[in-house]
Design an enzyme around this catalytic site. Structure first.
Site, PDB file in Angstrom:
ATOM      1  N   ASP A 114     -52.670  -6.551   6.665  1.00 49.01           N
ATOM      2  CA  ASP A 114     -52.413  -5.135   6.907  1.00 49.01           C
ATOM      3  C   ASP A 114     -53.024  -4.322   5.773  1.00 49.01           C
ATOM      4  O   ASP A 114     -52.795  -4.614   4.598  1.00 49.01           O
ATOM      5  CB  ASP A 114     -50.909  -4.874   6.990  1.00 49.01           C
ATOM      6  CG  ASP A 114     -50.596  -3.507   7.594  1.00 49.01           C
ATOM      7  OD1 ASP A 114     -51.389  -3.031   8.416  1.00 49.01           O
ATOM      8  OD2 ASP A 114     -49.557  -2.922   7.236  1.00 49.01           O
ATOM      9  N   TYR A 116     -54.229  -0.279   4.177  1.00 45.26           N
ATOM     10  CA  TYR A 116     -53.570   0.971   3.749  1.00 45.26           C
ATOM     11  C   TYR A 116     -54.683   2.015   3.704  1.00 45.26           C
ATOM     12  O   TYR A 116     -54.960   2.611   2.675  1.00 45.26           O
ATOM     13  CB  TYR A 116     -52.964   0.708   2.364  1.00 45.26           C
ATOM     14  CG  TYR A 116     -52.046   1.746   1.772  1.00 45.26           C
ATOM     15  CD1 TYR A 116     -51.031   2.341   2.502  1.00 45.26           C
ATOM     16  CD2 TYR A 116     -52.171   2.076   0.413  1.00 45.26           C
ATOM     17  CE1 TYR A 116     -50.169   3.248   1.901  1.00 45.26           C
ATOM     18  CE2 TYR A 116     -51.314   2.976  -0.189  1.00 45.26           C
ATOM     19  CZ  TYR A 116     -50.313   3.570   0.568  1.00 45.26           C
ATOM     20  OH  TYR A 116     -49.452   4.464  -0.034  1.00 45.26           O
ATOM     21  N   ARG A 130     -43.967   9.547  -6.105  1.00 43.68           N
ATOM     22  CA  ARG A 130     -44.387   9.902  -7.460  1.00 43.68           C
ATOM     23  C   ARG A 130     -44.597  11.415  -7.549  1.00 43.68           C
ATOM     24  O   ARG A 130     -45.706  11.890  -7.825  1.00 43.68           O
ATOM     25  CB  ARG A 130     -45.683   9.158  -7.827  1.00 43.68           C
ATOM     26  CG  ARG A 130     -45.542   7.640  -7.826  1.00 43.68           C
ATOM     27  CD  ARG A 130     -46.836   6.937  -8.236  1.00 43.68           C
ATOM     28  NE  ARG A 130     -47.922   7.186  -7.303  1.00 43.68           N
ATOM     29  CZ  ARG A 130     -48.126   6.518  -6.173  1.00 43.68           C
ATOM     30  NH1 ARG A 130     -47.284   5.544  -5.836  1.00 43.68           N
ATOM     31  NH2 ARG A 130     -49.140   6.800  -5.374  1.00 43.68           N
ATOM     32  N   GLU A 185     -50.358   2.087  13.970  1.00 44.63           N
ATOM     33  CA  GLU A 185     -51.577   1.525  13.415  1.00 44.63           C
ATOM     34  C   GLU A 185     -52.547   1.095  14.515  1.00 44.63           C
ATOM     35  O   GLU A 185     -52.183   1.014  15.689  1.00 44.63           O
ATOM     36  CB  GLU A 185     -51.253   0.317  12.533  1.00 44.63           C
ATOM     37  CG  GLU A 185     -50.231   0.595  11.436  1.00 44.63           C
ATOM     38  CD  GLU A 185     -50.129  -0.524  10.425  1.00 44.63           C
ATOM     39  OE1 GLU A 185     -51.032  -1.396  10.393  1.00 44.63           O
ATOM     40  OE2 GLU A 185     -49.148  -0.527   9.654  1.00 44.63           O
ATOM     41  N   THR A 241     -43.873  -7.283  13.742  1.00 37.85           N
ATOM     42  CA  THR A 241     -45.056  -6.441  13.934  1.00 37.85           C
ATOM     43  C   THR A 241     -45.394  -6.499  15.417  1.00 37.85           C
ATOM     44  O   THR A 241     -45.711  -7.568  15.937  1.00 37.85           O
ATOM     45  CB  THR A 241     -46.251  -6.951  13.101  1.00 37.85           C
ATOM     46  OG1 THR A 241     -45.907  -6.924  11.715  1.00 37.85           O
ATOM     47  CG2 THR A 241     -47.482  -6.087  13.334  1.00 37.85           C
TER      48      THR A 241
END
Length: 394
Positions: A114, A116, A130, A185, A241
């Site tokens: 997988d 990103y 953050r 996805e 998944t």
């Protein structure tokens, strides 16, 4: 034009012909292609031949192992069968209504990786986790397609109930996930294997990847947040998944090819450079309990599937038939283009309101999630991917 009726708006046209594995009311599982609201039994069309034997199995793997020349031959012959009268009567005897058969996992998944690859998604999560850091992307993100190895054994077909996972949520805190999420996805199915020690360049993408599926990589955000440092996702990702039952061949997506967004600062290293564009203009749609909550655009994804494959193999890792790799969550720049609930609700700070008046920050038991997608086809038509769906159980 096919002699098989294709209802208006149906994405399973003669220009598509997606592959899947189905089981009729009598007989075992076999490979078929979808046309309109029906599926053509390919094992029957080549009965008595070695190809027919490879198509008469419970997965696409034996057919995929035959490689690009055989993929092109079968696609060409199926199209001819469905637009001429040469074998029409025989075809008609081997057509099954899709709503009268069981649709199974299309491939035996060898390895699952997988990525990103969506800049909008990575930026949103950087801002959520953050908030005090000026640059939400980590320093390596635009230098390489970030990814991790998942668990092939928990890749499940669309419609499989998803059990809420349990695990550590923090120091001394064990229990069921309270932040169960989705990830809309796009997945890529490897057909032709490669040799250990020999990288696969971006130019060889179509020689190894057969087609595209939709993926929902369910995520337990509280488990993931506690465990992912320093090695990355583990139990928060490995419980389920879901993939769609239909594999749209790359050959059906020529009109959907687009360049990836500008990669100039920095420029990719030579092994990631693309001479031919393999970005894809796919429009996703995410539904929660029947209501559309997001429309993520895959064309905005920063890294292309060819670049992902090149990075996956640049160290000499080999490809196997049935390997599946996915893009990571697809998100766009707009608030209505986010492909996960952690983004849509901004980690719970902005609850999502549903049609019945209820709200969601993360998934509740009984919630059903569906991901759909289409892509441009010839003459202004649309290529359909069907859907991947799953319902959360306790």
């Amino acid at each position: 034009m096919s002699w098989v009726p294709v209802p208006e708006g149906c994405g399973f046209t003669l220009d598509n012909l997606p592959y899947g594995v189905f089981q009729p009311r009598s007989g075992g599982p076999r490979v078929g292609v979808a046309i309109g609201e029906q599926v053509l039994d390919l094992a029957a069309m080549w009965a008595g031949t070695p190809l027919g034997a490879d198509l008469g199995t419970g997965s696409l793997n034996r057919f995929l192992r035959r490689g690009p020349r055989e993929w092109a031959y079968v696609r060409r012959e199926v199209r001819r069968m469905l637009e001429t009268d040469d074998r029409r009567r025989f075809c008609e005897r081997n057509l099954h209504r899709i709503d009268e058969v069981a649709l199974l996992l299309p491939v035996e998944v060898a390895d699952y990786v997988d990525f990103y690859a969506s800049e909008a998604h990575a930026t949103n999560l950087g801002r959520i986790f953050r908030p005090d850091v000026a640059e939400p992307l980590l320093p390596n993100w635009k230098h390489l397609p970030v990814g991790y190895h998942g668990r092939a054994g928990t890749v499940v077909p669309s419609g499989t109930p998803v059990r809420r996972p349990s695990g550590q949520r923090g120091p001394g805190d064990f229990g069921p996930s309270l932040k169960l999420d989705i990830e809309a996805e796009v997945g890529f199915v490897v057909g032709a294997p490669s040799t250990l020690g020999e990288p696969v360049g971006t130019g060889a993408f179509a020689e190894h990847v057969f087609g595209v599926v939709l993926v929902n990589d369910w995520s337990a955000r509280d488990l993931q947040r506690w465990e992912y440092q320093p090695l990355g996702p583990f139990l928060g990702k490995s419980f389920a998944t879901s993939v769609s039952p239909w594999v749209v061949p790359l050959a059906a997506l020529e009109h959907a090819r687009v360049p990836v967004p500008g990669q100039t600062d920095p420029e990719p290293l030579p092994y990631l450079a693309e001479k031919e564009p393999w970005g894809l203009d796919l429009q996703l749609e995410v539904l929660l309990n029947g209501r559309t909550v997001s429309r993520p655009p895959f064309r905005d994804t920063y890294w292309s599937p060819a670049q992902m494959l090149a990075h996956l193999t640049v160290n000499g890792a080999s490809l196997r038939t049935g390997d599946l790799y996915a893009s990571g969550t697809v998100s766009g720049a707009g608030p209505d283009q986010r492909g996960s609930l952690i983004e849509l609700s901004w980690n719970g700070a902005e609850p999502l309101r549903l049609a019945d008046g209820s709200t969601r920050t993360f998934l509740e038991d009984g919630d059903t999630v569906t991901v759909r997608a289409t892509a441009p086809g010839p003459d202004g038509g649309r290529i359909g991917f069907g859907e991947v769906t799953g319902t959360v159980s306790a």
